[in-house]
Scaffold this motif. Structure first.
Motif, PDB file in Angstrom:
ATOM      1  N   ILE A   1      73.583  49.124  54.545  1.00 10.80           N
ATOM      2  CA  ILE A   1      74.720  48.251  54.813  1.00 10.80           C
ATOM      3  C   ILE A   1      74.649  47.093  53.821  1.00 10.80           C
ATOM      4  CG2 ILE A   1      75.877  46.792  56.538  1.00 10.80           C
ATOM      5  CD1 ILE A   1      74.409  48.351  58.711  1.00 10.80           C
ATOM      6  N   VAL A   2      75.761  46.806  53.136  1.00 11.79           N
ATOM      7  CA  VAL A   2      75.756  45.712  52.162  1.00 11.79           C
ATOM      8  C   VAL A   2      76.728  44.593  52.542  1.00 11.79           C
ATOM      9  CG1 VAL A   2      74.897  47.080  50.222  1.00 11.79           C
ATOM     10  CG2 VAL A   2      77.365  47.006  50.690  1.00 11.79           C
ATOM     11  N   GLY A   3      77.447  44.772  53.634  1.00 12.62           N
ATOM     12  CA  GLY A   3      78.358  43.704  54.047  1.00 12.62           C
ATOM     13  C   GLY A   3      78.923  43.972  55.426  1.00 12.62           C
ATOM     14  N   ILE A   4      79.161  42.889  56.160  1.00 13.96           N
ATOM     15  CA  ILE A   4      79.803  42.980  57.476  1.00 13.96           C
ATOM     16  C   ILE A   4      80.919  41.938  57.507  1.00 13.96           C
ATOM     17  CG2 ILE A   4      79.514  42.652  59.970  1.00 13.96           C
ATOM     18  CD1 ILE A   4      76.637  43.507  59.744  1.00 13.96           C
ATOM     19  N   ASP A   5      82.092  42.358  57.978  1.00 11.39           N
ATOM     20  CA  ASP A   5      83.177  41.402  58.198  1.00 11.39           C
ATOM     21  C   ASP A   5      83.788  41.695  59.567  1.00 11.39           C
ATOM     22  OD1 ASP A   5      85.328  43.450  57.759  1.00 11.39           O
ATOM     23  OD2 ASP A   5      84.447  43.463  55.752  1.00 11.39           O
ATOM     24  N   ALA A   6      84.833  40.981  59.918  1.00 10.18           N
ATOM     25  CA  ALA A   6      85.399  41.109  61.263  1.00 10.18           C
ATOM     26  C   ALA A   6      86.088  42.457  61.492  1.00 10.18           C
ATOM     27  CB  ALA A   6      86.395  39.979  61.522  1.00 10.18           C
ATOM     28  N   ASP A   7      86.364  43.195  60.407  1.00 11.71           N
ATOM     29  CA  ASP A   7      87.039  44.488  60.541  1.00 11.71           C
ATOM     30  C   ASP A   7      86.092  45.676  60.435  1.00 11.71           C
ATOM     31  OD1 ASP A   7      89.720  43.524  60.827  1.00 11.71           O
ATOM     32  OD2 ASP A   7      89.693  43.012  58.698  1.00 11.71           O
ATOM     33  N   GLY A   8      84.873  45.452  59.949  1.00 14.81           N
ATOM     34  CA  GLY A   8      83.967  46.585  59.794  1.00 14.81           C
ATOM     35  C   GLY A   8      82.823  46.290  58.852  1.00 14.81           C
ATOM     36  N   MET A   9      82.277  47.369  58.284  1.00 15.72           N
ATOM     37  CA  MET A   9      81.081  47.241  57.448  1.00 15.72           C
ATOM     38  C   MET A   9      81.257  47.970  56.129  1.00 15.72           C
ATOM     39  SD  MET A   9      78.135  47.875  60.343  1.00 15.72           S
ATOM     40  CE  MET A   9      79.152  49.066  61.210  1.00 15.72           C
ATOM     41  N   ASN A  10      80.649  47.426  55.070  1.00 24.01           N
ATOM     42  CA  ASN A  10      80.568  48.108  53.777  1.00 24.01           C
ATOM     43  C   ASN A  10      79.171  48.682  53.621  1.00 24.01           C
ATOM     44  OD1 ASN A  10      83.191  47.380  53.062  1.00 24.01           O
ATOM     45  ND2 ASN A  10      82.520  45.435  52.157  1.00 24.01           N
ATOM     46  N   LEU A  11      79.101  49.982  53.327  1.00 23.92           N
ATOM     47  CA  LEU A  11      77.822  50.634  53.075  1.00 23.92           C
ATOM     48  C   LEU A  11      77.807  51.168  51.642  1.00 23.92           C
ATOM     49  CD1 LEU A  11      78.193  50.878  56.279  1.00 23.92           C
ATOM     50  CD2 LEU A  11      76.601  52.805  56.111  1.00 23.92           C
TER      51      LEU A  11
END
Lengths: 234, 234
Positions: free
Chosen positions: B187-197
């Motif tokens: 996982i490289v990022g989390i925001d209010a809509d989801g996650m970037n992997l």
């Protein structure tokens, strides 16, 4: 025997892409990007079928300046390395039968839209084209580079019906071959860059190896397409 | 438990699309359409990485007004029936580390561009969004509909590093599951809509069932994603 160079790629994008992104101007002069269906007239100029109710159409009625992005990299893993063409100019309504016929050849499903009062055809009068064909591969084209000369396009339009009849009557096997083996496929249009076929309800575009420079080249160009398909499948 | 309604579709297009068509203005005020790579900042505003040498960048330096079309119908048989979003506003340079990190999370291959002197990040300050989700399904969104409130985005940015460490340390099986079974995915990022992997060199976007309304919802949202994947594969 494929025509080399960036102009061949630009002409291919024009003829093959059935959708593009249209940039128009809002009444206060800001840009607006939206998706449109597209085809080409016999010269190669983009033709669109737009609803009066759409934002882009309301924009165009105030200021006809537009830019249409045709992007061939939609299914590419690395889209910014793919070929795309920005065609800029002015959009104006047009109502020629040829435009209707050529649009439906590329969008058979659009027939139902023609019965609606709010859909009209528009032609993009090309002023300039900008192609990016990968990292740093950038070219500019004038309308005369991109489009088929009017005289040749008119000659081909006049010849096309009898050439199509001849193909269906005497070369049904070649038509079938061009449509990937579908014996129900029909040729619905011929221009200097290739042929439009309908296979079932699906549009098929066949490109000639190079743009015709005169109608005398038509027979040889079609023969070469068939020869090439036979070679690739043989 | 999927968030219903057109705004969910708009937020999904913003977060999932990695490429879009940018409409800019030429110095004489005509529209110009071109392809760009895109990502979002933690609020959901589009971020672009543009070359100073590109036509769209030269345009933006004169007039920052732009419109970005995000089109989710690229691989659809009937593209005009698909969802697309036109995000309009002003583009301005930005240089926050967060922007760089979030862009690379969606475009790992762009790392090489950052060493070139002519590439810079830009953020689209959203003023208006127009969505077409098929024939006649048209919606307008204000920035507050589309974007995550600044306070929540900031809270999540502060929480994300420890939440990501926790996922990798204590829920490696769940991370692997979200990446389709790849145990090397991170996982490289989390925001209010989801996650970037990132899985190998490929970006993966995981959307939460609904946008978080507070950071307290993060644990449950991630748990629900994993539960849903287990349900679908079980």
């Amino acid at each position: 025997m494929t025509e080399p160079g960036p102009i061949a790629g630009a002409r291919r994008l024009l003829r093959e892409q059935r959708f593009g992104t249209l940039a128009t101007l809002t009444p206060d002069g800001a840009p607006f990007a939206s998706l449109v269906g597209c085809a080409t007239d016999s010269r190669g100029a983009p033709i669109l079928l737009l609803s009066d109710l759409a934002v882009h159409t309301r924009n165009v009625k105030v200021d006809g300046r537009v830019s249409l992005l045709l992007d061939g990299s939609c299914d590419s893993a690395s889209r910014l390395m793919g070929e795309r063409l920005s065609v800029s100019g002015r959009l104006a309504p047009c109502s020629a039968d040829e435009v209707r016929r050529r649009y439906l050849a590329r969008h058979p499903d659009a027939a139902m839209l023609l019965d609606m009062a709010d859909f009209r055809f528009y032609r993009l009068s090309v002023e300039h084209a900008h192609q990016v064909a990968g990292f740093g591969k950038i070219d500019q084209f004038a309308p005369d580079d991109l489009l088929v000369p009017t005289a040749l396009a008119d000659e081909l339009d006049a010849l096309a019906p009898s050439a199509i009849d001849h193909m269906h009557a005497d070369h049904a096997d070649a038509v079938c071959l061009m449509a990937g083996g579908d014996s129900d496929a029909v040729i619905v249009g011929i221009d200097a860059d290739g042929m439009n076929l309908i296979q079932g309800h699906h549009p098929v575009r066949i490109m000639f190896a190079a743009r015709l420079s005169s109608i005398e080249g038509l027979r040889e160009s079609i023969t070469e397409v068939v020869r090439q398909i036979r070679r690739n499948s043989g």
